[in-house]
Motif scaffolding. Structure first.
Motif, mmCIF file in Angstrom:
data_model
loop_
_atom_site.group_PDB
_atom_site.id
_atom_site.type_symbol
_atom_site.label_atom_id
_atom_site.label_comp_id
_atom_site.label_asym_id
_atom_site.label_seq_id
_atom_site.Cartn_x
_atom_site.Cartn_y
_atom_site.Cartn_z
ATOM 1 N N GLY A 99 0.670 -1.126 -0.029
ATOM 2 C CA GLY A 99 -0.044 -0.009 -0.141
ATOM 3 C C GLY A 99 0.946 1.258 0.071
ATOM 4 N N LEU A 100 1.873 1.229 -0.881
ATOM 5 C CA LEU A 100 2.648 2.318 -0.867
ATOM 6 C C LEU A 100 2.945 2.842 -2.320
ATOM 7 C CD1 LEU A 100 5.540 0.921 1.580
ATOM 8 C CD2 LEU A 100 4.095 2.758 2.155
ATOM 9 N N PRO A 101 3.528 3.997 -2.350
ATOM 10 C CA PRO A 101 3.701 4.471 -3.899
ATOM 11 C C PRO A 101 4.936 3.734 -4.405
ATOM 12 C CG PRO A 101 3.627 6.380 -2.255
ATOM 13 C CD PRO A 101 3.752 5.163 -1.642
ATOM 14 N N GLU A 102 4.975 3.490 -5.651
ATOM 15 C CA GLU A 102 6.014 2.616 -6.408
ATOM 16 C C GLU A 102 7.429 3.474 -6.203
ATOM 17 O OE1 GLU A 102 5.029 1.621 -10.367
ATOM 18 O OE2 GLU A 102 7.173 1.010 -10.729
ATOM 19 N N GLY A 103 7.378 4.531 -6.156
ATOM 20 C CA GLY A 103 8.704 5.403 -6.041
ATOM 21 C C GLY A 103 9.276 5.153 -4.465
ATOM 22 N N THR A 104 8.453 4.950 -3.593
ATOM 23 C CA THR A 104 8.691 4.662 -2.210
ATOM 24 C C THR A 104 9.603 3.258 -2.019
ATOM 25 O OG1 THR A 104 6.903 5.820 -1.353
ATOM 26 C CG2 THR A 104 8.228 4.596 0.225
ATOM 27 N N VAL A 105 8.957 2.365 -2.612
ATOM 28 C CA VAL A 105 9.329 1.018 -2.637
ATOM 29 C C VAL A 105 10.699 1.004 -3.355
ATOM 30 C CG1 VAL A 105 9.024 -1.299 -3.931
ATOM 31 C CG2 VAL A 105 7.156 -0.119 -2.803
ATOM 32 N N LYS A 106 10.730 1.814 -4.554
ATOM 33 C CA LYS A 106 12.173 1.760 -5.140
ATOM 34 C C LYS A 106 13.312 2.375 -4.337
ATOM 35 C CE LYS A 106 11.864 3.162 -9.696
ATOM 36 N NZ LYS A 106 12.659 2.339 -10.679
ATOM 37 N N SER A 107 12.791 3.157 -3.537
ATOM 38 C CA SER A 107 13.938 3.738 -2.541
ATOM 39 C C SER A 107 14.120 2.818 -1.557
ATOM 40 C CB SER A 107 13.120 5.103 -1.993
ATOM 41 O OG SER A 107 13.541 5.488 -0.604
ATOM 42 N N PHE A 108 12.921 2.197 -0.994
ATOM 43 C CA PHE A 108 13.177 1.306 0.193
ATOM 44 C C PHE A 108 14.383 0.217 -0.480
ATOM 45 C CE2 PHE A 108 8.921 1.361 2.004
ATOM 46 C CZ PHE A 108 9.126 2.458 2.830
ATOM 47 N N LEU A 109 14.269 -0.291 -1.619
ATOM 48 C CA LEU A 109 15.132 -1.218 -2.168
ATOM 49 C C LEU A 109 16.661 -0.567 -2.128
ATOM 50 C CD1 LEU A 109 13.095 -2.853 -5.063
ATOM 51 C CD2 LEU A 109 13.810 -3.910 -2.912
ATOM 52 N N ARG A 110 16.507 0.408 -2.671
ATOM 53 C CA ARG A 110 18.052 0.965 -2.746
ATOM 54 C C ARG A 110 18.697 1.284 -1.277
ATOM 55 N NH1 ARG A 110 16.836 5.539 -4.934
ATOM 56 N NH2 ARG A 110 17.396 6.974 -3.257
ATOM 57 N N ARG A 111 17.805 1.872 -0.319
ATOM 58 C CA ARG A 111 18.302 1.931 0.773
ATOM 59 C C ARG A 111 18.643 0.764 1.666
ATOM 60 N NH1 ARG A 111 13.913 6.147 3.144
ATOM 61 N NH2 ARG A 111 14.149 7.817 1.401
ATOM 62 N N GLY A 112 17.915 -0.281 1.252
ATOM 63 C CA GLY A 112 18.048 -1.621 1.853
ATOM 64 C C GLY A 112 19.453 -2.066 1.535
ATOM 65 N N MET A 113 19.762 -1.873 0.078
ATOM 66 C CA MET A 113 20.816 -2.516 -0.258
ATOM 67 C C MET A 113 22.085 -1.724 0.245
ATOM 68 S SD MET A 113 20.594 -4.986 -2.662
ATOM 69 C CE MET A 113 22.032 -4.881 -3.771
ATOM 70 N N ILE A 114 22.028 -0.495 0.393
ATOM 71 C CA ILE A 114 22.911 0.403 0.859
ATOM 72 C C ILE A 114 23.258 -0.144 2.410
ATOM 73 C CG2 ILE A 114 23.527 2.737 1.865
ATOM 74 C CD1 ILE A 114 21.977 3.813 -0.777
ATOM 75 N N LYS A 115 22.426 -0.267 3.346
ATOM 76 C CA LYS A 115 22.613 -0.729 4.606
ATOM 77 C C LYS A 115 23.094 -2.349 4.517
ATOM 78 C CE LYS A 115 19.312 1.971 7.016
ATOM 79 N NZ LYS A 115 18.410 2.044 8.363
ATOM 80 N N LEU A 116 22.799 -3.028 3.645
ATOM 81 C CA LEU A 116 23.335 -4.372 3.325
ATOM 82 C C LEU A 116 24.684 -4.123 3.075
ATOM 83 C CD1 LEU A 116 20.643 -6.636 1.248
ATOM 84 C CD2 LEU A 116 21.299 -6.834 3.795
ATOM 85 N N ARG A 117 25.215 -3.548 2.028
ATOM 86 C CA ARG A 117 26.220 -3.447 1.802
ATOM 87 C C ARG A 117 27.187 -2.875 3.031
ATOM 88 N NH1 ARG A 117 27.799 -0.163 -3.739
ATOM 89 N NH2 ARG A 117 26.483 -2.150 -4.570
ATOM 90 N N ARG A 118 26.576 -1.792 3.651
ATOM 91 C CA ARG A 118 27.362 -1.255 4.698
ATOM 92 C C ARG A 118 27.855 -2.437 5.959
ATOM 93 N NH1 ARG A 118 24.557 3.410 6.739
ATOM 94 N NH2 ARG A 118 25.017 4.238 4.902
ATOM 95 N N ALA A 119 26.737 -3.356 6.001
ATOM 96 C CA ALA A 119 26.760 -4.420 7.141
ATOM 97 C C ALA A 119 27.880 -5.323 6.467
ATOM 98 C CB ALA A 119 25.416 -4.899 7.422
ATOM 99 N N PHE A 120 27.553 -5.813 5.263
ATOM 100 C CA PHE A 120 28.581 -6.687 4.813
ATOM 101 C C PHE A 120 29.920 -6.335 4.803
ATOM 102 C CE2 PHE A 120 24.760 -8.409 2.339
ATOM 103 C CZ PHE A 120 24.240 -9.128 3.317
ATOM 104 N N GLY A 121 30.134 -5.034 4.326
ATOM 105 C CA GLY A 121 31.287 -4.326 4.182
ATOM 106 C C GLY A 121 32.187 -4.390 5.563
ATOM 107 N N GLN A 122 31.406 -4.039 6.638
ATOM 108 C CA GLN A 122 32.139 -4.113 7.938
ATOM 109 C C GLN A 122 32.268 -5.285 8.528
ATOM 110 O OE1 GLN A 122 29.293 -1.828 10.491
ATOM 111 N NE2 GLN A 122 30.038 -0.040 9.875
ATOM 112 N N GLU A 123 31.507 -6.352 8.160
ATOM 113 C CA GLU A 123 31.635 -7.708 9.021
ATOM 114 C C GLU A 123 32.378 -8.668 7.721
ATOM 115 O OE1 GLU A 123 31.213 -8.570 11.727
ATOM 116 O OE2 GLU A 123 30.382 -6.705 12.490
#
Lengths: 401, 201
Positions: free
Chosen positions: B173-197
């Motif tokens: 129930g969200l705008p498509e642009g928001t989902v796109k942004s979620f995915l990108r931010r999710g990926m950035i956080k993942l990269r940060r987490a994976f990069g650190q660990e």
């Protein structure tokens, strides 16, 4: 922006046109390719963390191997060079190259006075000219090399396929089943042989008490005859042995109590057991079949006895002795045989001394057939020459009818 | 900021990953030349991961095993086309597994029910997660736990269920642009987490 594009690309959000454009950019934009690589690794690491620790069953790899091997066979002739070689253009080119070679050879063999640079009329017209234009002499060798390489590759591939075919034949289900059947049959036969050999001794052991009783009481001998001549015994005890013998040896050998004759017929079993393994010399040799010690069986039964197995056709016989006495050094035991006419005995041989217990002795019978009709074992003097006829104490003899 | 010990761990893990990648590439080169043994090595290394992805996507063991088979036969066929500059071998195989699973999901006659955020959990299975190093896994789980629910849900629906961003938007129930942004931010956080660990690159 590039990260978003990579995510869209990896998650399949792009339509055909966008994807094509993106892939074109990837070829020239290494930063974009790097970003794509990082995104794909992030996603793989994410998946690696999130999914459960599970393994597919072992069958999956087997299925993959089968599919891959099938694919190898299917794909064998479809290499790019093979397709290239099958094209008409290539064959025209190859034919042209060969013609060129031919022309070149002719040119080398030309009369020495001919001008070297002047093209022949043939080469100016038709295919010769085309060859000269499309393939220079320098290009022949690479082409031939390429063909050689491809031929070598194909031959290797054929060899590899031969191996696969051989392997497939080996694993062919029908053949495997046949092999298993033969192996099973072999095992069955081996087991039967082993069973017969083992129980042959048991048969003897079963027969011995009766035999002993026969010698001690009614002076009966146990005779083994071939199945078709066999008849049930005279009483329940003998029938019991008969039954047991049948159980043990089936139709190969039966036991029957004879009250009249020591004339025995050989059996297949006797043939099999005695003939191949016994190195028969003159006189007696201990049989390969070793009996259990007499003390265990004969306790309290000092009476000697014998059980004879004869193979008249082969001139062989086996006598199973029990409770033979131990003799002093100046005495020996002799066994004699005679025919039905009662004309006398012929010496068969000397029994080993001190054998005691239950001993089986293989003997080669004298040439005359009648000697197998009656047997007698006597104790003779060891020092003297062997007499023509038995003179000493009779230890055992075939019972009179 | 990771401590020195963490950084040392990270560096050694990073070296390990580099060695893994080099070994993977050697295997893949062997596969491209027709070696069954090389394929088997890759299979031993990654069949669990491929199976896990397929199982999470399809929730069906039999189908998941078929995906494993499809993926490794595809690895066999496409090994020569692998491009190291665009993906690690692991990433390549992993995305192939995802793609094969989603293809099957889409082929199913009825579309699976759209799920809401409340139905999704980070570890969408009761089985043990794959990570063999419990401590490392715990740290990563904590790091990944920093993702907002929407980020995790979006990633999970996109990666394992093959939802398009529009479908995720509808589901959440969200705008498509928001989902796109979620995915990108999710990926950035993942990269940060994976990069650190030291899980990521």
């Amino acid at each position: 922006m590039s990260m978003q594009e990579c995510i869209d690309y990896l998650l399949g959000e792009m339509d055909e046109r966008r994807r094509t454009r993106f892939e074109r950019r990837l070829k020239r934009d290494s930063a974009l390719a790097n970003e794509l690589r990082r995104c794909s690794e992030d996603l793989a690491s994410y998946a690696d963390m999130v999914v459960a620790d599970v393994r597919p069953s072992d069958e999956v790899w087997e299925r993959i191997e089968i599919e891959v091997d099938d694919a190898k066979i299917e794909e064998a002739p479809s290499s790019p060079l093979w397709i290239w070689m099958r094209s008409k253009t290539v064959w025209l080119g190859t034919a042209a190259a060969l013609l060129l070679l031919l022309n070149f050879a002719q040119w080398l063999n030309r009369p020495s006075g001919a001008p070297q640079s002047a093209p022949s009329k043939d080469r100016e017209e038709g295919s010769g000219l085309i060859v000269q234009e499309s393939l220079s002499p320098r290009s022949e060798t690479p082409l031939i090399d390429a063909v050689e390489v491809e031929l070598r590759r194909l031959r290797e591939r054929v060899n590899s396929l031969d191996g696969m075919v051989a392997s497939a034949i080996e694993s062919d289900i029908d053949r495997q089943r046949r092999i298993r059947e033969l192996q099973r049959e072999r095992r069955r036969l081996e087991s039967q042989i082993e069973y017969l050999e083992d129980n042959y001794m048991e048969l003897l052991a079963v027969a011995e008490p009766l035999l002993q009783e026969g010698f001690a009481g009614e002076r009966r001998l146990l005779e083994l005859v071939s199945g078709d001549r066999a008849a049930p015994g005279e009483d329940g005890q003998v029938s019991g042995i008969w039954t047991r013998a049948e159980e043990l040896l089936g139709d190969r050998m039966v036991a029957v109590l004879s009250t009249s004759s020591f004339s025995l017929s050989a059996t297949g079993n006797a043939d099999r057991l005695f003939r191949p393994d016994s190195a028969l010399a003159e006189g007696f040799e201990q049989a390969i079949v070793t009996a259990p010690p007499s003390e265990d069986i004969r306790a309290g039964s000092p009476e000697p006895y014998a059980l004879a197995f004869m193979n008249e056709a082969e001139g062989l016989g086996l006598v199973s002795f029990g409770n033979l006495p131990r003799l002093p050094a100046d005495q020996r035991m002799m066994i004699w045989g005679s025919g039905e006419d009662g004309a006398g005995y012929a010496p068969i041989g000397e029994l080993p001394t001190g054998i005691g217990g239950l001993t089986n002795v293989v003997m080669r019978l004298p040439g005359e057939a009648e000697v197998t009709d009656r047997l007698v074992v006597t104790v003779e003097s060891a020092g003297a020459d062997l007499p023509d006829q038995p003179r000493g104490r009779v230890l055992l003899e075939t019972r009179e009818p | 900021m990771p401590c020195l010990a963490d950084r040392m761990t990270s560096r050694s893990e990073s070296q390990g990953r580099g060695q893994d990648q080099a070994a993977d590439e050697r295997c893949l080169a062997g596969v491209a030349q027709g070696s069954n043994a090389a394929l088997k090595q890759l299979y031993q290394r990654y069949s669990g991961l491929v199976f896990g992805i397929a199982l999470k996507s399809l929730s069906d063991r039999v189908e998941a095993e078929e995906v494993v088979q499809d993926v490794f036969v595809k690895v066999w066929r496409l090994a020569a086309r692998y491009k190291a500059e665009r993906s690690s071998v692991k990433g390549w195989i992993c995305l192939m597994a995802r793609s094969a699973s989603i293809d099957r999901l889409r082929r199913r006659a009825s579309r699976p029910r759209l799920v809401g955020v409340e139905d999704l959990s980070f570890f969408g299975t009761t089985e043990e997660p794959r990570s063999s190093n419990a401590d490392r896994h715990e740290k990563l789980a904590a790091a990944l736990g920093e993702l907002r629910d929407e980020h995790r849900s979006s990633l999970e629906l996109a990666f394992f269920k093959g939802y398009t961003q529009r479908e995720i938007a509808e589901a959440l129930g969200l705008p498509e642009g928001t989902v796109k942004s979620f995915l990108r931010r999710g990926m950035i956080k993942l990269r940060r987490a994976f990069g650190q660990e030291g899980v990521g690159p």
